[in-house]
Motif scaffolding. Structure first.
Motif, PDB file in Angstrom:
ATOM      1  N   LEU A  12       1.329  -1.331  -0.025  1.00 44.02           N
ATOM      2  CA  LEU A  12      -0.227   0.329   0.265  1.00 44.02           C
ATOM      3  C   LEU A  12       0.467   1.048  -0.181  1.00 44.02           C
ATOM      4  CD1 LEU A  12      -2.524  -1.493   2.301  1.00 44.02           C
ATOM      5  CD2 LEU A  12      -2.773  -0.603   0.050  1.00 44.02           C
ATOM      6  N   THR A  16       1.215   4.335  -2.968  1.00 42.39           N
ATOM      7  CA  THR A  16       1.235   5.462  -2.718  1.00 42.39           C
ATOM      8  C   THR A  16       1.608   6.208  -3.579  1.00 42.39           C
ATOM      9  OG1 THR A  16      -0.271   4.856  -0.604  1.00 42.39           O
ATOM     10  CG2 THR A  16       0.355   6.882  -1.226  1.00 42.39           C
ATOM     11  N   ALA A  39      -4.979   3.221  -7.828  1.00 40.41           N
ATOM     12  CA  ALA A  39      -5.862   3.849  -6.742  1.00 40.41           C
ATOM     13  C   ALA A  39      -7.457   2.464  -5.889  1.00 40.41           C
ATOM     14  CB  ALA A  39      -6.599   5.081  -6.852  1.00 40.41           C
ATOM     15  N   ALA A  40      -7.638   2.258  -7.294  1.00 40.10           N
ATOM     16  CA  ALA A  40      -8.486   0.805  -7.056  1.00 40.10           C
ATOM     17  C   ALA A  40      -7.928  -0.265  -6.499  1.00 40.10           C
ATOM     18  CB  ALA A  40      -8.900   0.563  -8.215  1.00 40.10           C
ATOM     19  N   LYS A  42      -5.317  -0.293  -4.818  1.00 39.95           N
ATOM     20  CA  LYS A  42      -5.146  -0.751  -3.313  1.00 39.95           C
ATOM     21  C   LYS A  42      -6.609  -0.473  -2.206  1.00 39.95           C
ATOM     22  CE  LYS A  42      -3.190   3.997  -1.834  1.00 39.95           C
ATOM     23  NZ  LYS A  42      -2.600   5.261  -3.028  1.00 39.95           N
ATOM     24  N   PHE A  43      -7.264   0.332  -2.936  1.00 35.65           N
ATOM     25  CA  PHE A  43      -9.347  -0.002  -1.947  1.00 35.65           C
ATOM     26  C   PHE A  43      -9.426  -1.302  -2.068  1.00 35.65           C
ATOM     27  CE2 PHE A  43     -13.422  -0.140  -2.960  1.00 35.65           C
ATOM     28  CZ  PHE A  43     -13.756   1.246  -2.304  1.00 35.65           C
ATOM     29  N   VAL A  46      -7.362  -2.859   0.700  1.00 27.68           N
ATOM     30  CA  VAL A  46      -7.844  -2.557   2.366  1.00 27.68           C
ATOM     31  C   VAL A  46      -8.331  -3.214   2.555  1.00 27.68           C
ATOM     32  CG1 VAL A  46      -8.634  -1.042   3.407  1.00 27.68           C
ATOM     33  CG2 VAL A  46      -6.148  -0.029   2.396  1.00 27.68           C
ATOM     34  N   ALA A  47     -10.081  -3.625   1.917  1.00 21.31           N
ATOM     35  CA  ALA A  47     -10.829  -3.699   2.067  1.00 21.31           C
ATOM     36  C   ALA A  47     -10.766  -5.977   1.950  1.00 21.31           C
ATOM     37  CB  ALA A  47     -12.404  -3.765   0.512  1.00 21.31           C
TER      38      ALA A  47
END
Lengths: 81, 193
Positions: A12, A16, A39-40, A42-43, A46-47
């Motif tokens: 992550l 970034t 970004a997707a 990373k999204f 996290v999820a």
């Protein structure tokens, strides 16, 4: 389990910093699209890893993946217009 | 442990509970719609959005992203400790998560101060109207999340019960939601225009 979380955090942070660097390339026309795709990623990391969605029902996994794809898709159309 | 895993496989039992996931779904749709409105507005005057985007501090945005992600990591570790009934370790990690949130707020405070000082307030132009509305609304979520983490810290310190485990998982899901929102907010405001 903690090792998996450590690896996730490392990725992550790498992603970034990568997106921030890419945004500085003024002449790289694909930069905004690449930034949104990262970004997707990373999204979803996290999820699935931090929120433990990988052990959840398929509906919730689909919801998160679908949302990120739709968001990036709409933004791609907006930026291309 | 196996029962919990089986329960989580059910549609009605996502990690943290179905109510928090309904909230998360609504929140990410709301923020998503606002961010798409930002994108659509940018097409009317791309140059203005580009110039305005360059007025934002990418380094501060990047540092804040790292703070939020690291905070989310500590919260995920805390949930693991709670599941293993390791109360002191869980409390310690919740405290680290809270610290990450606090650092985010401090950096945001410096960023807001600089913007106000230069006159880039909510009425400066369309880009900054979106910037203030979206980041302030997100900041409110972070502050509420920090309140939840504070409550969890004092609760978990007393020991782990089934209710406290559920509360921690739900609180963690809310905290990660702040990450999820920021992960799209950061590129659309600071990076792509």
């Amino acid at each position: 389990m903690k090792k998996r979380l450590n690896i996730t955090l490392t990725w992550l942070i790498i992603l970034t910093v990568t997106t921030a660097i890419i945004s500085g390339f003024e002449n790289f026309r694909l930069a905004p699209y690449l930034i949104l795709i990262l970004a997707a990623v990373k999204f979803n990391l996290v999820a699935f890893e931090f929120m433990e969605l990988r052990s959840a029902h398929a509906f919730w996994k689909f919801l998160v993946i679908f949302y990120s794809l739709v968001f990036v898709g709409i933004y791609t159309i907006i930026l291309s217009s | 442990m196996e029962a919990t895993s089986m329960q989580q496989k059910s549609f009605l039992y996502p990690p943290g509970g179905i109510m928090i996931w309904i909230l998360i779904t609504l929140e990410i749709i709301t923020f998503g719609a606002a961010m798409i409105a930002l994108g659509v507005s940018s097409r009317e005057n791309p140059e203005l959005f580009h110039i305005s985007r360059l007025k934002l501090n990418t380094l501060m945005g990047t540092v804040n992203t790292v703070f939020l992600l690291t905070s989310g990591y500590f919260m995920a570790v805390a949930v693991q400790h709670v599941k293993q009934h390791m109360a002191p370790e869980a409390a310690k990690n919740i405290l680290f998560a809270l610290l990450g949130g606090l650092l985010f707020v401090v950096v945001k405070g410096f960023e807001y101060y600089a913007k106000i000082e230069h006159g880039y307030t909510i009425g400066y132009n369309t880009f900054f109207t979106f910037y203030w509305l979206l980041t302030l609304f997100h900041l409110i979520h972070v502050l509420v999340g920090m309140g939840i983490l504070t409550g969890l810290y004092f609760s978990v310190r007393k020991g782990i019960t089934e209710t406290r485990q559920e509360n921690t998982e739900t609180g963690a899901a809310f905290w990660h939601m702040c990450d999820l929102i920021w992960l799209f907010l950061f590129p659309v405001l600071y990076l792509i225009f």
